[in-house]
Design an enzyme around this catalytic site. Sequence first.
Site, PDB file in Angstrom:
ATOM      1  N   GLU B 139       0.805  -1.222   0.000  1.00  0.00           N
ATOM      2  CA  GLU B 139       0.000   0.000   0.000  1.00  0.00           C
ATOM      3  C   GLU B 139       0.828   1.257   0.000  1.00  0.00           C
ATOM      4  O   GLU B 139       0.525   2.218  -0.682  1.00  0.00           O
ATOM      5  CB  GLU B 139      -0.918   0.056   1.230  1.00  0.00           C
ATOM      6  CG  GLU B 139      -2.136  -0.811   1.157  1.00  0.00           C
ATOM      7  CD  GLU B 139      -1.812  -2.231   1.491  1.00  0.00           C
ATOM      8  OE1 GLU B 139      -0.655  -2.481   1.886  1.00  0.00           O
ATOM      9  OE2 GLU B 139      -2.686  -3.084   1.348  1.00  0.00           O
ATOM     10  N   HIS B 208     -10.311  -5.184  10.583  1.00  0.00           N
ATOM     11  CA  HIS B 208     -11.011  -4.989   9.316  1.00  0.00           C
ATOM     12  C   HIS B 208     -12.280  -4.191   9.498  1.00  0.00           C
ATOM     13  O   HIS B 208     -13.119  -4.153   8.612  1.00  0.00           O
ATOM     14  CB  HIS B 208     -11.342  -6.344   8.693  1.00  0.00           C
ATOM     15  CG  HIS B 208     -10.132  -7.068   8.216  1.00  0.00           C
ATOM     16  ND1 HIS B 208      -9.238  -7.645   9.079  1.00  0.00           N
ATOM     17  CD2 HIS B 208      -9.656  -7.279   6.976  1.00  0.00           C
ATOM     18  CE1 HIS B 208      -8.261  -8.196   8.380  1.00  0.00           C
ATOM     19  NE2 HIS B 208      -8.489  -7.978   7.100  1.00  0.00           N
TER      20      HIS B 208
END
Lengths: 393, 403
Positions: B139, B208
């Site tokens: 990322e 998450h």
Amino acid sequence: MALSRSGSNLLKPISPFFSCAPSILSRSISSSNDSITVETSIPFTAHNCEPPSRSVTTSAAELRSFFRDMALMRRMEIAADSLYKAKLIRGFCHLYDGQEAVAVGMEAAITRKDCIITAYRDHCTFLSRGGNLVEVFAELMGRRAGMSNGKGGSMHFYRKEGGFYGGHGIVGAQVPLGCGLAFAQKYSKDENVTFAMYGDGAANQGQLFEALNIAALWDLPAILVCENNHYGMGTAEWRAAKSPAYYKRGDYVPGLKVDGMDAFAVKQACKFAKEHALKNGPIILEMDTYRYHGHSMSDPGSTYRTRDEISGVRQERDPIERIRKLLLSHEISTETELKDIEKEVRKEVDNAISKAKESEMPDPSELFTNVYVKGFGVEAYGADRKELRATLP
Amino acid sequence: MATLFQGVGAVTPFSASSSLDSNKLLLPSRKSLSISDSRGSIFVYRSDALNLKAATRKQDLLIPNAVATKGETSTSAKSGHELLLFEALHEGLEEEMERDPRVCVMGEDVGHYGGSYKVTKGLAEKYGDLRVLDTPIAENSFTGMGIGAAMTGLRPIVEGMNMGFLLLAFNQISNNCGMLHYTSGGQFTIPIVIRGPGGVGRQLGAEHSQRLESYFQSIPGIQMVACSTPYNAKGLMKAAIRSENPVILFEHVLLYNLKERIPDEEYVLSLEEAEMVRPGEHITILTYSRMRYHVMQAAKTLVNKGYDPEVIDIRSLKPFDLYTIGCSVKKTHRVLIVEECMRTGGIGASLTAAITENFHDYLDAPIVCLSSQDVPTPYAGTLEEWTVVQPAQIVSAVEQLCQ
């Protein structure tokens, strides 16, 4: 006439040298357009590729321009040093003197359409990409005439027309940006390359390897240039990296180790790298260079290395001296001419500083400009502090 | 001075409108609408929301402008097409990629896989690998690459598979994305869109189920928007891509399957505008993203109890649309903020401060902010439910405020 050098020997005494002869005589031996072949100081060391040849063609004009550019950069950095001590430049100021050959050699091998992105030691690279001295000093002093309107500072020099993308403070973060520039070049298919520069300290950043992986995967024309000045701030390279052979750390990505104090070696390597990157994807160049100043102006630079080391490198490997000797030995210029150039350069820098000092500080309203771009023609409501106050009907 | 604000393109009055129930059509002529009138009417179509709790939920209908469209709403032709929220995002994305060859998408599994939430499905086949890029799991670097590409003029869209993963790219987003326009003195613009699903899902676990709006909101130089319906998802996606500023578009994991009818015509919404979901008189409820649906469910209960809440979906998390909010506060004098962000340093906290600073004189009661708890989201279903704000809490908060 090829001049051969070896890394540790000093230059052999040079052939007939008329110090007081009129300049015409020296000129007749080599005119500006004749090509001269020079050999790099040491051969290139390659990893996963064939190294380019040691012989570099150049010309008298190029030699002179190298000398002048490097003298200008050296003078600029020394002037910045004094300005910092006079408290006209504040914060961080990272000086590039000693490393000028990398900036100058790279510029000679590429066009302005190729992109360069580097970290915070960016004053000289900005200059080589077409920047001017007044902009440099004004920005360093935080004045409006600076290229970033005084809002960037020493670590944020940019020049869009010159293909210079900065100027970044966070170590290593510019390398993924550089691969993004390469991606955009590949996207628009314009046959240009990007040089993403970083130091030996940044070479241990993970994002570098992530970006290298992606660049190799997508065949991006990215050239990663490690300016190895052997010290990551105060930490020597052998204390920070298990393997200080930075040109090999790309593993499957080819690498080349270059003597970064020799402008011609840099030029040859960059030319080679550009051809390689356009055909085969990324390549790593390790420039073996040295900085005379400390990491920044707050660092004396002598607590982690000896003064003997610094002066030793200055005597034996100084990039400007190398060019000076070439110029003298090829009889392209005389000693006095070179001294005149240096004086001229000094005056140019002093003029630029006084001009920059005249520029005023940015207006307080500039605090809020350039935070956002107003788009769409819609009143970008709330983007500026002033517009946050709503006017009710 | 009344219209500081011109809505753009988005709010073209729709003639043959939609499936508006005529019996739900309330008569207009409320002063509060004068603002929205001048911008054109904003229609919120009935959308059959996903079965989030036990009951299906319908949004209340916006009161349209009587002068313009009263006669026309009775047409039987149903214009527009029905789709799910992720399809709306897909449509917006595809239209923009078609329109501008500089738009490209990068993210994990966006290409050949079609996107983990199918937002980029089919795009790689259509536009090729160079415009829809499958990145490795890196990322930090691919966000950095997106920003570097944006500096040259490309318009990348970086998709985080989950917004929480973008924490790895925080340095790039904060320092390079947000600041480059400023530190370069305006030389470079970064027209990048960073999007992805976030929020509390269905027992996905703490890492998450993060709500990152609060972490990003202080970064100067970026804009943040949160979509909540297919209509605004498509509009905001298109606006974000066309914007010259870096935009972070927050989607929600649980909202991807919302179905709604959206217009066939091309429309773009304004990034800085809030959406009036349900006008009312008694209290202003400010919300965004998934909490909008909890609020609307609570609104039903409240209406039955005799309250008349005004619900505004703020949509633009940075900067706040203080104009719409201010008009509402002036009318109702009470504010309740319902959000999914954490209490500490969240969007609600900033909004409370902004409203208090600007509209203090108009408030009859302190601002109440209902946020999710300052805990990592637990796995157990019951605990997870209590992490976020529930309609029952909203109802009791309104009752308390309106005493």
